[in-house]
Each structure stands twice: as structure tokens, then as C-alpha cells.
Design a protein around this motif. Structure first.
Motif, mmCIF file in Angstrom:
data_model
loop_
_atom_site.group_PDB
_atom_site.id
_atom_site.type_symbol
_atom_site.label_atom_id
_atom_site.label_comp_id
_atom_site.label_asym_id
_atom_site.label_seq_id
_atom_site.Cartn_x
_atom_site.Cartn_y
_atom_site.Cartn_z
ATOM 1 N N SER A 153 0.830 -1.209 0.000
ATOM 2 C CA SER A 153 0.000 0.000 0.000
ATOM 3 C C SER A 153 0.867 1.264 0.000
ATOM 4 O O SER A 153 0.387 2.344 -0.305
ATOM 5 C CB SER A 153 -0.892 0.012 1.242
ATOM 6 N N HIS A 179 -2.445 -4.734 -2.592
ATOM 7 C CA HIS A 179 -2.846 -4.466 -1.206
ATOM 8 C C HIS A 179 -4.305 -3.994 -1.205
ATOM 9 O O HIS A 179 -4.651 -3.071 -1.946
ATOM 10 C CB HIS A 179 -1.949 -3.392 -0.608
ATOM 11 N N PRO A 180 -5.173 -4.588 -0.374
ATOM 12 C CA PRO A 180 -6.586 -4.181 -0.379
ATOM 13 C C PRO A 180 -6.772 -2.698 -0.051
ATOM 14 O O PRO A 180 -7.722 -2.075 -0.529
ATOM 15 C CB PRO A 180 -7.214 -5.045 0.725
ATOM 16 N N LEU A 215 -6.436 -12.654 1.313
ATOM 17 C CA LEU A 215 -5.436 -13.697 1.545
ATOM 18 C C LEU A 215 -5.808 -14.952 0.749
ATOM 19 O O LEU A 215 -4.935 -15.700 0.316
ATOM 20 C CB LEU A 215 -5.322 -14.025 3.038
ATOM 21 N N TYR A 222 -0.643 -18.597 -5.187
ATOM 22 C CA TYR A 222 0.503 -19.409 -4.747
ATOM 23 C C TYR A 222 0.428 -20.832 -5.300
ATOM 24 O O TYR A 222 1.444 -21.449 -5.563
ATOM 25 C CB TYR A 222 0.554 -19.534 -3.216
ATOM 26 N N GLY A 234 6.470 -6.313 0.310
ATOM 27 C CA GLY A 234 5.611 -6.023 1.465
ATOM 28 C C GLY A 234 6.318 -6.296 2.775
ATOM 29 O O GLY A 234 7.535 -6.456 2.824
ATOM 30 N N GLY A 235 5.545 -6.386 3.833
ATOM 31 C CA GLY A 235 6.108 -6.570 5.170
ATOM 32 C C GLY A 235 6.479 -8.023 5.452
ATOM 33 O O GLY A 235 6.313 -8.900 4.600
ATOM 34 N N VAL A 238 3.801 -11.180 4.807
ATOM 35 C CA VAL A 238 3.513 -11.630 3.450
ATOM 36 C C VAL A 238 4.761 -12.207 2.780
ATOM 37 O O VAL A 238 4.680 -13.176 2.030
ATOM 38 C CB VAL A 238 2.844 -10.510 2.626
ATOM 39 N N GLY A 253 11.316 -7.426 1.404
ATOM 40 C CA GLY A 253 10.659 -7.243 2.690
ATOM 41 C C GLY A 253 10.977 -5.949 3.414
ATOM 42 O O GLY A 253 11.478 -4.982 2.829
ATOM 43 N N CYS A 286 10.671 2.078 1.841
ATOM 44 C CA CYS A 286 11.341 1.172 2.792
ATOM 45 C C CYS A 286 12.809 1.528 2.976
ATOM 46 O O CYS A 286 13.426 1.098 3.942
ATOM 47 C CB CYS A 286 11.197 -0.263 2.303
ATOM 48 N N ARG A 343 -2.099 2.473 11.783
ATOM 49 C CA ARG A 343 -2.291 2.804 10.364
ATOM 50 C C ARG A 343 -2.802 4.240 10.158
ATOM 51 O O ARG A 343 -2.677 4.793 9.072
ATOM 52 C CB ARG A 343 -3.246 1.797 9.723
ATOM 53 N N GLU A 382 9.929 -0.021 12.683
ATOM 54 C CA GLU A 382 9.838 0.568 11.343
ATOM 55 C C GLU A 382 8.518 1.336 11.264
ATOM 56 O O GLU A 382 7.471 0.773 10.936
ATOM 57 C CB GLU A 382 9.871 -0.544 10.271
ATOM 58 N N HIS A 412 18.661 -4.717 4.549
ATOM 59 C CA HIS A 412 17.904 -3.936 3.565
ATOM 60 C C HIS A 412 18.689 -2.695 3.127
ATOM 61 O O HIS A 412 19.290 -2.682 2.046
ATOM 62 C CB HIS A 412 16.558 -3.556 4.198
ATOM 63 N N ILE A 458 12.969 -4.165 -3.655
ATOM 64 C CA ILE A 458 14.370 -4.374 -3.260
ATOM 65 C C ILE A 458 14.429 -5.714 -2.525
ATOM 66 O O ILE A 458 13.961 -5.842 -1.389
ATOM 67 C CB ILE A 458 14.846 -3.213 -2.370
HETATM 68 P P1 NAD Z 1 1.869 -5.321 4.031
HETATM 69 O O1 NAD Z 1 2.890 -6.306 4.415
HETATM 70 O O2 NAD Z 1 0.875 -4.862 5.018
HETATM 71 O O3 NAD Z 1 1.031 -5.891 2.798
HETATM 72 C C1 NAD Z 1 1.580 -6.298 1.566
HETATM 73 C C2 NAD Z 1 0.579 -7.146 0.816
HETATM 74 O O4 NAD Z 1 0.534 -8.406 1.396
HETATM 75 C C3 NAD Z 1 -0.837 -6.718 0.817
HETATM 76 O O5 NAD Z 1 -1.389 -7.039 -0.429
HETATM 77 C C4 NAD Z 1 -1.465 -7.531 1.950
HETATM 78 O O6 NAD Z 1 -2.839 -7.634 1.845
HETATM 79 C C5 NAD Z 1 -0.788 -8.810 1.704
HETATM 80 N N1 NAD Z 1 -0.620 -9.732 2.795
HETATM 81 C C6 NAD Z 1 -0.292 -9.462 4.078
HETATM 82 N N2 NAD Z 1 -0.106 -10.604 4.773
HETATM 83 C C7 NAD Z 1 -0.312 -11.616 3.895
HETATM 84 C C8 NAD Z 1 -0.264 -13.041 3.980
HETATM 85 N N3 NAD Z 1 0.027 -13.661 5.114
HETATM 86 N N4 NAD Z 1 -0.508 -13.757 2.837
HETATM 87 C C9 NAD Z 1 -0.813 -13.147 1.683
HETATM 88 N N5 NAD Z 1 -0.851 -11.806 1.540
HETATM 89 C C10 NAD Z 1 -0.627 -11.061 2.620
HETATM 90 O O7 NAD Z 1 2.633 -4.135 3.334
HETATM 91 P P2 NAD Z 1 2.431 -2.554 3.421
HETATM 92 O O8 NAD Z 1 2.121 -2.098 4.792
HETATM 93 O O9 NAD Z 1 1.601 -2.066 2.325
HETATM 94 O O10 NAD Z 1 3.943 -2.191 3.072
HETATM 95 C C11 NAD Z 1 4.847 -1.853 4.035
HETATM 96 C C12 NAD Z 1 5.860 -2.926 4.291
HETATM 97 O O11 NAD Z 1 6.427 -3.397 3.084
HETATM 98 C C13 NAD Z 1 7.013 -2.364 5.087
HETATM 99 O O12 NAD Z 1 7.480 -3.327 5.983
HETATM 100 C C14 NAD Z 1 8.035 -2.027 4.027
HETATM 101 O O13 NAD Z 1 9.368 -1.985 4.478
HETATM 102 C C15 NAD Z 1 7.829 -3.167 3.057
HETATM 103 N N6 NAD Z 1 8.242 -2.793 1.711
HETATM 104 C C16 NAD Z 1 9.376 -3.330 1.223
HETATM 105 C C17 NAD Z 1 9.806 -2.986 -0.038
HETATM 106 C C18 NAD Z 1 11.071 -3.550 -0.615
HETATM 107 O O14 NAD Z 1 11.347 -3.270 -1.765
HETATM 108 N N7 NAD Z 1 11.840 -4.328 0.115
HETATM 109 C C19 NAD Z 1 9.076 -2.064 -0.802
HETATM 110 C C20 NAD Z 1 7.894 -1.534 -0.258
HETATM 111 C C21 NAD Z 1 7.477 -1.917 1.000
#
Ligand code: NAD
Length: 487
Positions: A153, A179-180, A215, A222, A234-235, A238, A253, A286, A343, A382, A412, A458
Motif C-alpha cells: 500500500s 494491497h486491499p 489472503l 501461490y 511487502g512486510g 507476506v 521485505g 522502505c 495505520r 519501522e 535492507h 528491493i
Molecule cells: P503489508 O505487508 O501490510 O502488505 C503487503 C501485501 O501483502 C498486501 O497485499 C497484503 O494484503 C498482503 N498480505 C499481508 N499478509 C499476507 C499473507 N500472510 N498472505 C498473503 N498476503 C498477505 O505491506 P504494506 O504495509 O503495504 O507495506 C509496508 C511494508 O512493506 C514495510 O514493511 C516495508 O518496508 C515493506 N516494503 C518493502 C519494499 C522492498 O522493496 N523491500 C518495498 C515496499 C514496502
């Protein structure tokens, strides 16, 4: 050279992007709720399906269509995506802020232009030929097929477009489970990619998504046999889920990038660079600076430099009060109490966050800083907010020890301001991050005012690093024995 641009042209682009980043406002557009993930202002979005199965089927057909196209034709598609992204960067920036309530319109605009200009295309795909006594062996970078991508998101449309450029340049079709919380913005970007692909002679749909990502839809992705590669941005939750899928996966991540400032640094510049990086898109990237370790003998000068650059200095009491607002306690599935980010504060303007503890500041205040001990939430968590914890350290050994611990082994991103090459080298070696930026704002690490291509994925955990088209390929070898050697 990048995408056939001369160095002067690239410099001009960077200057334009940086100047776009500096001007403009952070005011979001107002949109009516609920967000419709299938249309924009009455125009039906292309490539959005009710079920994940339908989305995968259509992306697979799109993949087969581009398999029949030449690399030159694929590059035409990439150029078309770049052009449409530049043309509609403002729409996506406004939509992103309005839907997610996070980030800044002017900075999001700059991020889209950066993606359009500096995400590598087909030139990133290189073949290798080896000849010898036994003939010729070719190694080529082939597409996987349909890539299943999870997008965040925090940089929703930026990630969709950046991933699409790289994955399509590599010859793949793509299915997103966005992301929803950013579904309208992500699906707008997916529609944009499809419009650009079609206008350049490609299939009607090459990149697909769903109306309501969950999910469960991620789980279908998957397990589906047509999905050959998973790419997750994502975080930690995920990324872990994707890496446990049993499929080839790229995981991008979480980070918690520390900054070290030693007493050889240009302190005025360090103060400005750190705040420029930390406040970029309200700290959503990130890679953005999340906590600072500064030598005690230059700490006062650094803090005063930061205050000249739009910072509000919190007292320790205010910092503790704010920490209780920006983080909330939750019981995890193992019954353990954990802190998660609030949030309502992630990616918000600094003044909006400060208002939550009764501090009223003007729009010129872009970051809250606080001197805190190492154990403080402002260092350990973070936050993804324009809040910066500052820890005083005695010397480089203590700085490196604490900064490495604060990075939590994410490997990272880390930053340092110094003119001492021994100190710079020691920290870079100790922290082992994918990105290490010296004497510049964090965004220089993704090609924004620094050399090198950009990405919004990344991949530290799985090692692809600053992903690009070649990250989304599989190597194939073709061997001709005892022929095709011409000497
Ligand atoms: P988030 O982790 O909340 O969500 C990411 C996506 O994963 C969403 O679509 C969410 O619905 C889905 N999701 C969450 N848990 C899941 C699961 N168990 N199974 C399947 N899908 C799942 O991410 P956010 O809050 O939008 O982004 C922020 C996080 O992402 C921060 O930790 C940030 O550091 C990281 N991030 C990393 C990079 C990178 O390039 N390394 C880039 C952007 C964001």
C-alpha cells in the motif's frame, strides 16, 4: 547509457524529477467512498477480474501473445508504458494519497516519473555465448511465464508499474494481488499498463488483477500451476507466506534503515540530506532514514541543522507520549503481545501526527525528531512516518554496533555521512545491507539523484537486490557441439 539516453539526457531527467519533488503541495484530492476497483470516473478498468483464476487465465493468454513478439516489439511496449506513466503520473499520485491517506502528492508524482525514466527495459536482458574446442554454448534469459506479484500500500501504483516494466521486458505476463488498502490505485496502474501495451501492438490484457484481493486470492495465486514465479513486495508476514509457498519466489521485505553521522561529515549537508530522505513521501519508502546514530561531539550541530530544515524537536516526555500513539499493542496468534504501527499515522504529514498529542505546528514542519535511548520505539520500530529517533554515540565502534542491531538483520538499507573511508568501509561491511548510501539522501540509493537504475522491489531476503528485468528470468542453455566455432 540508460534506455538509449545519453548521460546528459539522464542528468536532465534527474534534475527535472528532483525539481518536481521539491515543488508542489501535499494536498490530497477528495474522492467519494467506497473505492471502486473496477472503474475510474466511469471508465471501466481493463484487466480486472472477479476471481484470481480468471485473472491468471487471461494473463497467461497475454503471455502467450507476447511470446510470439520480437524483442524490438516488446521494447515498443515498454516505451509506451513509460510514456503513459509520465502522462498520468499526477492522476496516480493524487489517487494514491486520496485512497490510502498516506504520502504526498508531489513526491508520489516524482516517484512515478522516476519509475518511467529509470526502470530498465529489454536492454537488461543479456545473452551469453561461449565458444571453445567443443563448439558453441548459448545462455539466454527466458521468461518464467506468468508472474504472481504481491504489491504494497505504501508505493502501490509505483510498484505495479515498476514490476510490470521489468516483468514484461523479460517476456512475462503478470497477475497482481494488490494491497486491499490501495486497490483502486493499483488497479488504475494495471489498467494503464494494459492500455499502453495494447496501443503499442500487444495483447488487450497482459497484466491482470482482481476486484477484491484477499489472503484467499493470494493463496490461489501461490498454488496455481500457471504461476511459475512469485514476487512479493511487502512486510514480514507476506514475505514469509510467499517464501513458504513451495514456488520460486522473490521476497522484498521490511527494512529499518539506520544512519550513522561521524565527526568528519559535512554536518550541515548531513542534516539536510537526512531530513530530505526521511520526509520523502512522508517516510513511506522502505529505504528511507528511520533512526540516526550521531557522534556526541557533533550531535548538537546536527540537531540544529535539522531544525533549520523543517524539524520539530520533541522532549523525551513528548516522544514517549507520541510512541504510545503511533504504535498499538496487539496479541499475536501465539498469544504474545506485539507492537504494530497505527495505520492512522503511517505516511501522514508530520503536523497531523503531532496534533494527535496536542502539538500544533505549521506546514513548514515536515519531521519530528527526538533524542532517545537505543531501546526506544523510535529506533527499534519501522514506523514509516516522518519521525526520527536520534541516539548519541561515543565513537565509530559504538555507532556501528548499535546501527547494525537497529537494522534487525533485514540486510535492507543503511546510510552514512562521513569523509573517513575507514569508518565508511567498516559500517558497510558490518551492516551487510542491499543498499548502502554515503553522503546523500536515501533516495539516491534507488537512482533518484544517484547513479544506477531504479526499483520499488528491493529483494534483500532472496538476494536479487535492486530488481530489474533480468531478476524475472530463468536461464536456459543451448549447446551446439563441434560446430559454429568459426576459428
Ligand atoms: P503489508 O505487508 O501490510 O502488505 C503487503 C501485501 O501483502 C498486501 O497485499 C497484503 O494484503 C498482503 N498480505 C499481508 N499478509 C499476507 C499473507 N500472510 N498472505 C498473503 N498476503 C498477505 O505491506 P504494506 O504495509 O503495504 O507495506 C509496508 C511494508 O512493506 C514495510 O514493511 C516495508 O518496508 C515493506 N516494503 C518493502 C519494499 C522492498 O522493496 N523491500 C518495498 C515496499 C514496502
Amino acid at each position: 547509457m540508460l534506455n538509449n539516453l545519453t548521460e546528459a539526457q539522464v542528468n536532465e531527467i534527474v534534475a527535472r524529477v528532483v525539481s518536481e519533488y521539491k515543488k508542489g503541495s501535499s494536498a490530497p484530492i477528495e474522492q467519494s467512498k467506497p473505492w471502486d476497483a473496477t472503474q475510474y470516473k466511469g471508465r471501466k478498468l481493463i484487466g480486472i477480474y472477479d476471481t484470481m483464476e480468471q485473472a491468471i487465465e487471461v494473463a497467461n493468454a497475454g503471455y502467450k501473445a507476447i511470446r510470439a513478439m520480437s524483442v524490438a516489439e516488446r521494447e515498443k511496449i515498454i516505451t509506451s508504458i513509460r510514456n503513459l506513466t509520465r502522462a498520468e503520473a499526477q492522476i496516480m499520485a493524487e489517487l494514491g494519497v486520496a485512497e490510502t491517506k498516506m504520502g504526498r502528492v508531489d513526491h508520489k508524482y516524482a516517484k512515478h516519473v522516476l519509475v518511467a525514466d529509470k526502470t530498465p527495459g529489454t536492454e537488461d536482458i543479456v545473452e551469453e555465448a561461449r565458444t571453445g574446442d567443443h563448439g558453441l554454448t548459448l545462455t539466454e534469459m527466458a521468461p518464467f511465464g506468468v508472474v504472481g506479484a504481491i504489491s504494497p500500500s505504501t508505493n502501490p501504483s509505483e510498484t505495479v508499474i515498476c514490476n510490470s516494466i521489468g516483468m514484461i521486458a523479460a517476456g512475462n505476463g503478470v497477475v497482481f494481488n494488490p494491497h486491499p488498502g490501495a486497490i483502486a490505485t493499483s488497479n488504475y496502474a494495471i489498467d494503464l499498463v494494459n492500455r499502453a501495451v495494447y496501443a503499442a501492438g500487444g495483447p488487450r490484457v497482459l497484466v491482470a488483477s482482481v476486484v477484491k484481493p484477499t489472503l484467499d486470492t493470494a493463496s490461489v495465486m501461490y498454488k496455481h500451476p500457471s504461476i511459475k514465479l512469485l514476487v512479493c513486495t511487502g512486510g514480514p508476514g507476506v514475505v514469509h507466506a510467499v517464501l513458504s509457498s513451495g514456488k520460486k519466489a522473490i521476497g522484498a521485505g521490511a527494512g529499518n534503515p539506520p544512519v550513522i553521522v561521524d565527526d568528519t561529515a559535512d554536518i550541515e549537508k548531513a542534516a539536510k540530506d537526512i531530513i530530505d530522505g526521511c520526509t520523502f513521501d512522508n517516510n513511506l519508502p522502505c529505504i528511507a532514514e528511520k533512526e540516526v546514530f550521531v557522534f556526541d561531539n557533533v550531535a548538537d550541530r546536527l540537531i540544529s541543522g535539522m531544525m533549520k530544515n523543517g524539524c520539530y524537536k520533541l522532549t523525551r516526555e513528548q516522544a514517549d507520549k507520541l510512541a504510545k500513539v503511533v504504535l498499538v499493542e496487539k496479541t499475536d496468534k501465539n498469544g504474545k503481545t506485539v507492537k504494530i504501527v497505527n495505520r492512522d499515522c503511517v505516511g501522514r504529514d508530520c503536523r497531523v501526527i503531532l496534533e494527535k498529542i496536542g502539538i500544533s505546528v505549521g506546514p513548514e514542519i515536515r519531521c519530528a525528531i527526538a533524542e532517545v535511548p537505543f531501546e526506544h520505539d523510535f529506533v527499534q520500530e519501522e514506523l514509516m512516518m516522518p519521525i526520527l529517533g536520534i541516539v548519541r554515540v561515543r565513537d565509530i565502534d559504538e555507532a556501528i554496533d548499535l546501527a547494525v542491531k537497529a537494522e534487525h538483520g533485514n540486510r535492507h538499507t543503511a546510510h552514512m555521512h562521513s569523509k573517513n573511508i575507514d569508518n565508511l568501509t567498516a559500517f558497510a561491511r558490518a551492516v551487510e545491507t542491499t543498499i548502502f548510501v554515503k553522503n546523500a539522501p536515501s533516495y539516491a540509493g534507488i537512482g533518484f539523484g544517484g547513479e544506477g537504475h531504479t526499483t520499488f522491489t528491493i529483494a534483500g531476503p532472496t538476494g536479487e537486490g535492486i530488481t530489474s528485468a533480468r531478476s524475472f528470468t530463468r536461464k536456459r542453455r543451448c549447446v551446439m557441439v563441434d560446430s559454429f566455432r568459426i576459428i
